[in-house]
Design an enzyme around this catalytic site. Structure first.
Site, mmCIF file in Angstrom:
data_model
loop_
_atom_site.group_PDB
_atom_site.id
_atom_site.type_symbol
_atom_site.label_atom_id
_atom_site.label_comp_id
_atom_site.label_asym_id
_atom_site.label_seq_id
_atom_site.Cartn_x
_atom_site.Cartn_y
_atom_site.Cartn_z
ATOM 1 N N TYR A 17 0.826 -1.206 0.000
ATOM 2 C CA TYR A 17 0.000 0.000 0.000
ATOM 3 C C TYR A 17 0.863 1.259 0.000
ATOM 4 C CZ TYR A 17 -4.379 -2.541 0.841
ATOM 5 O OH TYR A 17 -5.478 -3.356 0.710
ATOM 6 N N ARG A 54 9.662 1.501 10.236
ATOM 7 C CA ARG A 54 9.775 0.440 11.248
ATOM 8 C C ARG A 54 11.082 0.551 12.025
ATOM 9 N NH1 ARG A 54 7.428 -4.948 8.053
ATOM 10 N NH2 ARG A 54 5.677 -3.862 7.041
ATOM 11 N N ASP A 115 -1.551 -8.689 -2.731
ATOM 12 C CA ASP A 115 -0.119 -8.440 -2.919
ATOM 13 C C ASP A 115 0.729 -9.705 -2.818
ATOM 14 O OD1 ASP A 115 -0.495 -8.885 -0.227
ATOM 15 O OD2 ASP A 115 0.829 -7.277 0.444
ATOM 16 N N GLU A 116 0.117 -10.878 -2.986
ATOM 17 C CA GLU A 116 0.851 -12.139 -2.915
ATOM 18 C C GLU A 116 0.440 -13.062 -4.054
ATOM 19 O OE1 GLU A 116 1.864 -13.237 1.672
ATOM 20 O OE2 GLU A 116 -0.225 -13.464 1.061
#
Length: 604
Positions: A17, A54, A115-116
């Site tokens: 995203y 992160r 997305d996979e």
């Protein structure tokens, strides 16, 4: 192909995203970013966070303001809203860009999520072996091995280079397929980046579960190989709930029954012990999985099995009045309708089942379905509300909806191929040809029935089944196949000596539905929610019978149109003999479908 020689890859887009938003606003590339839904309390909830953020301790699920306290330079993208609902169209379109690249290069690509994607590389590797390659460490710039932890790129290069040499010197070439698989995945990941601008990671293994597991070991922008010899070492450090299929309650049950935390601890249990606690099928599956064996194939499936829209209504935003429920049924129905129309145009298919799900303030979840008779926003919204009002415990005269709804979803599924491009004559002719080729033995007819049952089951489940026997199958995509079996059962299977005619097949189809139409002895009350009024004949029809009733009207409309173009008016020739046997008269009357449909009742 032996499953021990399969090579499966899972391609996973990194922080997808965020990458989609950065592609639209490239000035934020390389900066700590996240995506939040809704401009609500404290900057909205983060549904995606990139790796730059992160590093500052920002995690998915945090609020936007909380993330900025940890990382002052953190930028929040917000999902577009339409009618108060998050609009994910730009992410779906970006996902389609990625799958176009994968499908253009590989035959077996299975969409696992937005997305996979799973890719079966087995056949491509066998073709690659026909022209041997001289591979070096330079062909694997981002490849890691699951059994090793490396802190620097030099360590990675040393370990992977040694493994490559061992694979080449191994006479049995046990891991050489995985080497070639990693080589192909390096190339496809590079191509995805070049054509879409998106980075991705990957896992390469002998089955889907292991490929998904090792894909997360080295991210972002890296790929990981999990060999059979490293499975025990990896499973010794893998929590049970990290395995696909063992999350949630299933994993909790396994951990409780066998007093284990990691997958490797299950290795000590025998097959009999696992089957005694989990059942024969589940016990066998888990026993094999612990040893790295799993046989689920990659299915070439790139389309969603369902199209849905949902929204949470926590706390004071819960839907506690009938106006609120109606309004959100309309909003969600509009989104589902727009996506269905786009899907029908692109994929030539049509959904046949509408499903409504909701969770109440009492944590009770319900799910109910009804047939889709037409693509219409108002029809979807009305059907959804008609279902929901059955669970409203407030008096019908009240505006209160109780218990209040905290989550509401509307979805469409059970897709069928479109038949709009086929003429009725083609459908009947193929139906007749199929009937003519049925051998008149009981065994053959039973065989055909099993084949059709299998087709129907595949529409309801995702379980893969072996190929069916080589018999003539119904026309794919048209509604006639569900009637064919009934027509055959009405005949005597043991002694059929003559071939069924076209008119008899058509007669069987229409007579069944003409009878059903005229068999209503009583009219149900208008308030009975089990009935839907047919827009074509204004008759009340049970909701679950409406699809076949609609098909009847559809067939007659097609037939009338076909008659105008292909059928000439029947010429009635007067008989030369004064008397005519009954069977001869029936045969003449059945020369055309018009003659049958317009046939006068006997009492006239």
């Amino acid at each position: 192909m032996n499953v021990d020689h399969r090579v499966i890859a899972l391609i996973d887009m990194d922080c997808f995203y965020v990458q989609v938003e950065q592609r639209l606003q490239p000035e934020f590339l390389g900066k700590p970013c996240g995506v939040a839904q809704y401009y609500t309390w404290k900057g909205g909830g983060l549904i995606a966070v990139n790796y730059e953020a992160r590093d500052f301790g920002v995690k998915r699920g945090m609020r936007g303001e909380q993330a900025k306290e940890l990382c002052p330079d953190f930028h929040v993208f917000h999902v577009q809203e339409v009618n108060g609902k998050a609009n994910l169209t730009r992410y779906r379109d970006a996902s389609a860009d990625v799958f176009r690249v994968l499908n253009a290069n590989y035959k077996l690509v299975e969409k696992a999520s937005i997305d996979e994607a799973y890719v079966d590389l087995t056949e491509d590797i066998q073709r690659l072996k026909e022209s041997p390659l001289k591979l070096t460490i330079d062909d694997f710039p981002s490849t890691h091995l699951a059994g090793f932890t490396t802190k620097t790129n030099d360590e990675r290069i040393e370990i992977v280079n040694k493994w490559l040499k061992d694979c080449e010197s191994d006479d049995e070439k046990r891991n050489y397929d995985l080497v070639l698989g990693a080589y192909l995945v390096e190339k496809i990941r590079k191509k995805v980046k070049e054509e879409t601008g998106f980075f991705c990671s990957a896992g390469i293994a002998r089955n889907k579960i292991l490929a998904k597991l090792c894909c997360g070991f080295n991210k972002p922008r890296k790929q990981t190989i999990l060999t059979h010899s490293d499975i025990d070492h990896v499973f010794d450090n893998t929590p049970v709930q990290k395995i696909q299929g063992l999350g949630g309650k299933a994993g909790d049950r396994v951990m409780e029954l066998f007093k284990v935390d990691n997958m490797g601890q299950l290795r000590k249990y025998s097959l009999d012990a696992l089957q005694a606690s989990l059942g024969e099928s589940n016990g066998c599956w888990l026993y094999n999985l612990v040893r790295g064996i799993e046989t689920t194939p990659v299915s070439s499936r790139n389309l969603y099995k369902s199209i849905s829209a949902s929204k949470n209504f926590p706390g004071k935003t819960s839907l506690d009045t009938t106006e609120k429920v109606r309004s959100w049924c309309q909003n969600l129905a509009e989104e589902v309708f727009n996506r269905l129309e786009k899907d029908r145009a692109e994929n030539k298919r049509r959904a046949k089942l509408l499903t409504v799900t909701c969770t109440s303030a009492t944590n009770e979840t319900i799910a109910r379905s009804c047939p889709i008779n037409e693509y219409s926003i108002d029809r979807f919204a009305n059907d959804a509300y008609r279902i929901l009002k059955q669970f409203n415990k407030s008096p019908s005269t009240s505006n209160i909806y109780s218990p209040a709804i905290t989550n509401l979803g509307i979805g469409a599924g059970k897709f069928l191929d479109s038949v709009n491009s086929r003429s009725i004559a083609d459908l009947f002719s193929k139906q007749t040809n199929k009937s003519e080729q049925i051998i008149s033995t009981e065994n053959t007819i039973n065989w055909q029935e099993e084949d059709e049952d299998e087709d129907n089951e595949q529409e309801e489940t995702i379980t893969e089944k072996p190929p069916s026997p080589p018999v003539i199958s119904p026309v794919k995509g048209d509604f006639f196949r569900k009637f064919q079996k009934n027509d055959e059962q009405m005949k005597t299977p043991a002694k059929i000596e003559t071939k069924p005619s076209s008119s008899s097949s058509i007669t069987s189809f229409f007579s069944r539905y003409t009878t059903n139409e005229n068999s209503c002895n009583s009219i149900p009350e208008q308030s009975d929610d089990r009935y839907i009024t047919c827009t074509k004949c204004n008759k009340p029809i049970l909701a679950w019978d409406m699809p076949e009733h609609e098909d009847f009207h559809y067939a007659r409309e097609l037939q009338k149109e076909e008659n105008k173009n292909t059928f000439q008016p029947a010429t009635i020739i007067k008989p030369t003999k004064p008397m005519k046997r009954k069977n001869e008269k029936q045969q003449n009357d059945n020369h055309t479908l018009d003659a049958f449909i317009n046939k006068k009742p006997k009492n006239q």
